[in-house]
Design a protein around this motif. Sequence first.
Motif, PDB file in Angstrom:
ATOM      1  N   ALA A  52     -13.272   0.215  -1.811  1.00  0.00           N
ATOM      2  CA  ALA A  52     -13.099  -1.245  -1.855  1.00  0.00           C
ATOM      3  C   ALA A  52     -14.184  -1.945  -1.044  1.00  0.00           C
ATOM      4  O   ALA A  52     -14.759  -2.937  -1.495  1.00  0.00           O
ATOM      5  CB  ALA A  52     -11.711  -1.621  -1.351  1.00  0.00           C
ATOM      6  N   PRO A  93     -10.591  -6.459  -7.647  1.00  0.00           N
ATOM      7  CA  PRO A  93      -9.369  -6.927  -6.962  1.00  0.00           C
ATOM      8  C   PRO A  93      -8.294  -7.212  -8.009  1.00  0.00           C
ATOM      9  O   PRO A  93      -8.584  -7.789  -9.053  1.00  0.00           O
ATOM     10  CB  PRO A  93      -9.809  -8.213  -6.267  1.00  0.00           C
ATOM     11  N   ASP A 103      -5.429  -8.963  -7.498  1.00  0.00           N
ATOM     12  CA  ASP A 103      -4.526 -10.064  -7.147  1.00  0.00           C
ATOM     13  C   ASP A 103      -4.180 -10.946  -8.351  1.00  0.00           C
ATOM     14  O   ASP A 103      -3.014 -11.286  -8.568  1.00  0.00           O
ATOM     15  CB  ASP A 103      -5.153 -10.905  -6.032  1.00  0.00           C
ATOM     16  N   ARG A 129       2.791   0.854   0.736  1.00  0.00           N
ATOM     17  CA  ARG A 129       2.284  -0.453   0.294  1.00  0.00           C
ATOM     18  C   ARG A 129       1.152  -0.918   1.210  1.00  0.00           C
ATOM     19  O   ARG A 129       0.123  -1.398   0.749  1.00  0.00           O
ATOM     20  CB  ARG A 129       3.419  -1.471   0.280  1.00  0.00           C
ATOM     21  N   LYS A 130       1.367  -0.751   2.498  1.00  0.00           N
ATOM     22  CA  LYS A 130       0.363  -1.259   3.449  1.00  0.00           C
ATOM     23  C   LYS A 130      -0.887  -0.372   3.517  1.00  0.00           C
ATOM     24  O   LYS A 130      -1.989  -0.862   3.710  1.00  0.00           O
ATOM     25  CB  LYS A 130       0.980  -1.340   4.851  1.00  0.00           C
ATOM     26  N   LEU A 185      -2.736   0.436  -0.833  1.00  0.00           N
ATOM     27  CA  LEU A 185      -3.100  -0.468  -1.924  1.00  0.00           C
ATOM     28  C   LEU A 185      -4.161  -1.506  -1.613  1.00  0.00           C
ATOM     29  O   LEU A 185      -4.795  -2.023  -2.527  1.00  0.00           O
ATOM     30  CB  LEU A 185      -1.836  -1.199  -2.429  1.00  0.00           C
ATOM     31  N   GLY A 186      -4.315  -1.862  -0.346  1.00  0.00           N
ATOM     32  CA  GLY A 186      -5.154  -3.014  -0.063  1.00  0.00           C
ATOM     33  C   GLY A 186      -6.316  -2.740   0.859  1.00  0.00           C
ATOM     34  O   GLY A 186      -6.407  -1.696   1.522  1.00  0.00           O
ATOM     35  N   TRP A 187      -7.210  -3.704   0.886  1.00  0.00           N
ATOM     36  CA  TRP A 187      -8.353  -3.674   1.807  1.00  0.00           C
ATOM     37  C   TRP A 187      -8.819  -5.108   2.014  1.00  0.00           C
ATOM     38  O   TRP A 187      -8.961  -5.845   1.036  1.00  0.00           O
ATOM     39  CB  TRP A 187      -9.488  -2.821   1.236  1.00  0.00           C
ATOM     40  N   HIS A 196      -7.006  -8.031   0.150  1.00  0.00           N
ATOM     41  CA  HIS A 196      -6.837  -8.016  -1.308  1.00  0.00           C
ATOM     42  C   HIS A 196      -6.142  -6.731  -1.746  1.00  0.00           C
ATOM     43  O   HIS A 196      -6.247  -5.694  -1.080  1.00  0.00           O
ATOM     44  CB  HIS A 196      -8.193  -8.097  -2.014  1.00  0.00           C
ATOM     45  N   THR A 197      -5.471  -6.798  -2.890  1.00  0.00           N
ATOM     46  CA  THR A 197      -4.869  -5.595  -3.458  1.00  0.00           C
ATOM     47  C   THR A 197      -5.839  -5.015  -4.482  1.00  0.00           C
ATOM     48  O   THR A 197      -6.299  -5.718  -5.384  1.00  0.00           O
ATOM     49  CB  THR A 197      -3.526  -5.938  -4.140  1.00  0.00           C
ATOM     50  N   TYR A 198      -6.143  -3.740  -4.305  1.00  0.00           N
ATOM     51  CA  TYR A 198      -7.112  -3.087  -5.190  1.00  0.00           C
ATOM     52  C   TYR A 198      -6.490  -1.974  -6.025  1.00  0.00           C
ATOM     53  O   TYR A 198      -7.151  -1.426  -6.897  1.00  0.00           O
ATOM     54  CB  TYR A 198      -8.262  -2.490  -4.373  1.00  0.00           C
TER      55      TYR A 198
END
Lengths: 311, 523
Positions: free
Chosen positions: B148, B155, B157, B175-176, B179-181, B184-186
């Motif tokens: 990411a 992304p 989102d 979830r934490k 999925l994200g960086w 943003h959720t990638y």
Amino acid sequence: MRTTKSRHAGAGAAALVARVQRRSRAPLFAWLMVLPAVAVLLAVTVYPLIYSLRESFYRLELTYSPIPHWVGLQNYVDAFTNDPRFWPALGRSLYLVGFGVAIELVLGFALALALNRLGRPRTLVTALLLVPVMIAPVAVAIEGVVVFNESWGPLNYLLSLIGLNGPIWLGNRTVALKTILLADIWQWTPFVAIIVAAGLRTLPGEVYEAAAVDGASRWQTFRTLTLPLLQPLLIVTVLIRAMDIFKTFDTIFVMTGGGPGSATETASFYTYLQGLRFFSFGYAAAISYIQLIVISVAATILVRRIRKGLG
Amino acid sequence: MLGNMKVPERKRAARLVALGAVVLVALGATALGTAGSNHRQGPASAAGGTPGFGDLTLKQMIAARKRIPVPKNLPNFHGQTVTVMGDGGHNMNVFGFWYPEWQKAGIKLKAIEVPFADVYSKEKAEFIAGTNAVDLVVFYPAYIGDFASNGYLLPLDSYIKKSNPHLNDVITAFRKLYLGWAGHTYALPEDGDVHIFIYRKDLLNNPAEQAAFKKKYGHALTVPKTWDEYLRVGQFFTRKAGETLAGKTLSRPFYGCAEYGQRGFSFAWFVDRWASSGQVYFDQNMKPQINSPQAVAALKNMVASVKTCSPPDVLNFGYDQLRDSLLKNQTFMVVQWSDVPKKGADPTQSQVVGKLGYSLLPGTVVNGKLVTRSMMPVGRVLAIPKTSKHADAAYFMAKYISDDVSRFNVSTPLDGLDPYRYSQLKPQYYKEFKLADAKSYLATVKGALEHGYPEIYIPGAAQYEDALDLAVNKAISGQEDPAKALNDAAKAWDDITNKLNKKHQIELWRAALKQYKSLGLIK
């Protein structure tokens, strides 16, 4: 008279022009024929070679950034002074080259001599010997995983039938590299045998007859006639095998992944890790060049030794 | 025909026949060899044929879903070919279970399988080359920081707003972390991996074994609570051929324990032990902690396990061999990913159906309190490369797998995917198990997640983990003393950090630490 002379002169000039044209056309035609091969060679060999040489003077860490930074010889300095994995890996590669080439050459020679004594079955045996050579190395490696399995592999089962306890071929650090070597010997000894057998068949019969008349023993004939006569062929075979073993990757990747510990982590496998797993392209290029120099030097020494040894 | 030929012609013909036969044999051997590998790729063929991915035929994959109907309303992506890249083998079956859905949506599926330990390198190479050849990638979330932050991923989102994958249902830690960086959720989750402890409850509860253990050690035989107990129990159950086990004479050796001994992920089995001492990979300034006295003790424990109670070829054990050593009745206990109990309950894959018990991992007593930590290695997420030409179709597939049919995906024994949603933690979904076993299994998974321990989720994860793995592997193979091996790994970690820009790495690590702490993964 003058007319005849000038006619002669004219004809001579025309012939000369035609000859020159023919001469100059021939190289042009030859160049045109060679050009595609040269273009391909430039694109897939020379350009990457020069590009990777340039790359080796940059720090290019694609994990962090795609922007290269000029570092001069630092990658080379790091390889010599600050990398505890590279030199042992190079040592393992040279171990494979040294033992692999020597064993394959001796076994291959013996097989070739036996093969040349065969009569009618020679064609069939030669064809069968080609089987391992024609199998893709990755397939050999996958089959190796099965064959060398300690618990249910066929090799240890066969050894158990004659009362032997087979070793842990792939899971023991003192055996794993030898197992890789064994797989290579199994696959490539027939290649050496076929090349040597072909060479043996081209040797002139008269010199052997003369040697027999002079009362030379079998060993003397072999030592003073066969080996020197086969020298050019043997040198080429050794070079091909040495370079090929040095590059061994598939079998290690599939059979051991470089383990146990670092027991089978060779220079080519380590370069793969640096380049295509860690994406340290600059450093991977630098250690590739070090390997190129080492293998060139080693090959030269090897060839000289063979020449010297064979007289 | 040959009879009418002259001798040289006959010879030549015979040679040609022999050569032809050899070529056929060689091609056959190559095909057989490569058929067993994970390097397969190619478009899925018609139902019933070999799909070119997974470890089942397409017919078997589709049949596995049983009565789950194809939804009536599916979007239309007529004629779009979605190329998926992920680790080969049983985890790609998920793309075959739902093949009729892809067909109905007009999607042509092309799967590219890569080896388990090579997902990072193959996908990263694809991203760097910018080939546009891949539309959906399956990868291990430890690499999300790398992928990411380098801008390789799209992304999600805006897609999530349009078509909700119900991420609130995803277990908080996954979830934490997964999925994200950078806000943003990638990625969408596909597999929630965590280590659990699996043992042979039939042998543990056997009266003869109980009595023998008590006689030898002076206390009752129970599920090991500490790593020292683990060794003791493992050594107790290690028997030679001809000895008795639970009253039966063994025809082959039986082992008390086994480890993941292959290069690649052996580090995770070390971290299981070490993390229970309460330490983390680096301190606030990225000074490595992996060569602490606690780490050395943990590695010594693993070395002892390999030497005293594991099968002799354990250094060649990856996931498959470790799983099979338990399921083929060769080993008493293992630490494994949480999909193994599902396979253990499937009679087509297991010789120990109904005989397995599940528990939290053994731990370490710290200040008089037992601390247990379960490594969360691997896991899988689905993401879309920024260069994908069929991002909408790829998102549809990712969302369908991650959300709509996820309950089936994580409960079937035909893949290796583990629960990652709260809604998946209901025993009635796990039909291979008896209800009591399903309850015990899910309770163990929940407990392991509560005591979960994360991988290194910052760029460079592949390099840090390789250096640690090499150290662990050197120690367990006897190549180096555990203390020296871990000191070397700590030095390698320092070099990696400096190479990747120390200041930048410290910033990322501090952010990761904060997140680990907020999730309760690091106390």
